[in-house]
Scaffold this motif. Structure first.
Motif, short mmCIF file in Angstrom:
data_model
loop_
_atom_site.label_atom_id
_atom_site.label_comp_id
_atom_site.label_asym_id
_atom_site.label_seq_id
_atom_site.Cartn_x
_atom_site.Cartn_y
_atom_site.Cartn_z
N GLN A 122 0.87 -1.42 0.23
CA GLN A 122 -0.04 0.20 -0.36
C GLN A 122 0.77 1.37 0.24
O GLN A 122 2.39 1.25 0.81
N PRO A 123 0.33 2.42 -0.30
CA PRO A 123 1.25 3.87 -0.13
C PRO A 123 2.04 3.55 1.20
O PRO A 123 1.19 3.56 2.24
N GLY A 124 2.99 4.41 1.17
CA GLY A 124 3.05 4.41 3.33
C GLY A 124 3.57 3.12 3.13
O GLY A 124 4.96 3.52 3.70
N ALA A 125 4.25 1.94 2.67
CA ALA A 125 4.67 0.89 2.84
C ALA A 125 6.03 0.82 1.42
O ALA A 125 6.29 -1.06 1.76
N GLU A 126 5.54 1.36 0.81
CA GLU A 126 6.41 0.27 -0.44
C GLU A 126 8.00 0.52 -0.17
O GLU A 126 8.68 0.09 -1.22
N VAL A 178 2.30 -12.16 -1.08
CA VAL A 178 2.75 -11.44 0.58
C VAL A 178 2.28 -10.63 0.41
O VAL A 178 2.39 -9.25 -0.69
N GLY A 179 2.14 -10.28 1.43
CA GLY A 179 1.55 -8.67 1.46
C GLY A 179 2.39 -8.12 3.16
O GLY A 179 2.94 -8.34 3.21
N VAL A 180 1.97 -6.27 2.68
CA VAL A 180 4.06 -6.02 3.07
C VAL A 180 2.30 -4.32 3.45
O VAL A 180 2.47 -3.66 2.49
N GLY A 181 2.02 -4.58 4.38
CA GLY A 181 0.95 -3.28 5.09
C GLY A 181 0.20 -3.78 5.89
O GLY A 181 0.21 -4.75 6.55
#
Length: 97
Positions: free
Chosen positions: A31-35, A86-89
Motif C-alpha cells: 500500500q502507499p506508505g509501505a512501498e 506476500v502482503g506488506v502493509g
C-alpha cells in the motif's frame, strides 16, 4: 491453508522470509506508505523472481475490482502454481493478499 505473520528485527532475510518454500515467483502486494519496505522484501528475496504491486489503502482495497486487478497483475507477472503472494502493509493489504 495457513497464514504466517512475521514482525520484528531480522525479518528481511531470505531464509526467514521463505523458510523451506522454493517459490518460482513472489508477488508482493503493498500500500502507499509501505512501498519502501515492500521493495526491501523484494531485494531480500535475492534471485527469486518477484514483482511489487501497490494497491489502494484501507477499505478502498477491499473490492472485487481490486481482487480482479491483483489476479490479472499476478498472471501477467508470471505467477504459477508454485508462486507465493506476500502482503506488506496493513489489514486491507493482508486481507487482499
Amino acid at each position: 491453508m495457513s497464514t504466517e505473520v512475521v514482525v520484528g528485527r531480522g525479518v528481511l532475510d531470505q531464509q526467514r522470509l521463505l523458510g523451506e518454500l522454493r517459490p518460482g515467483f513472489v508477488g508482493i502486494i503493498t500500500q502507499p506508505g509501505a512501498e519502501v519496505v515492500a521493495r526491501q522484501v523484494a531485494m531480500a528475496l535475492g534471485d527469486v523472481p518477484c514483482a511489487v504491486l501497490v494497491v489502494p489503502d484501507g477499505e478502498a482495497a477491499k473490492t472485487l475490482q481490486s481482487v480482479e486487478t491483483v489476479v490479472g497483475w499476478l498472471l501477467e507477472a508470471g505467477m504459477r502454481r508454485d508462486g507465493l503472494v506476500v502482503g506488506v502493509g496493513g489489514g486491507a493489504v493482508t486481507d487482499l493478499a
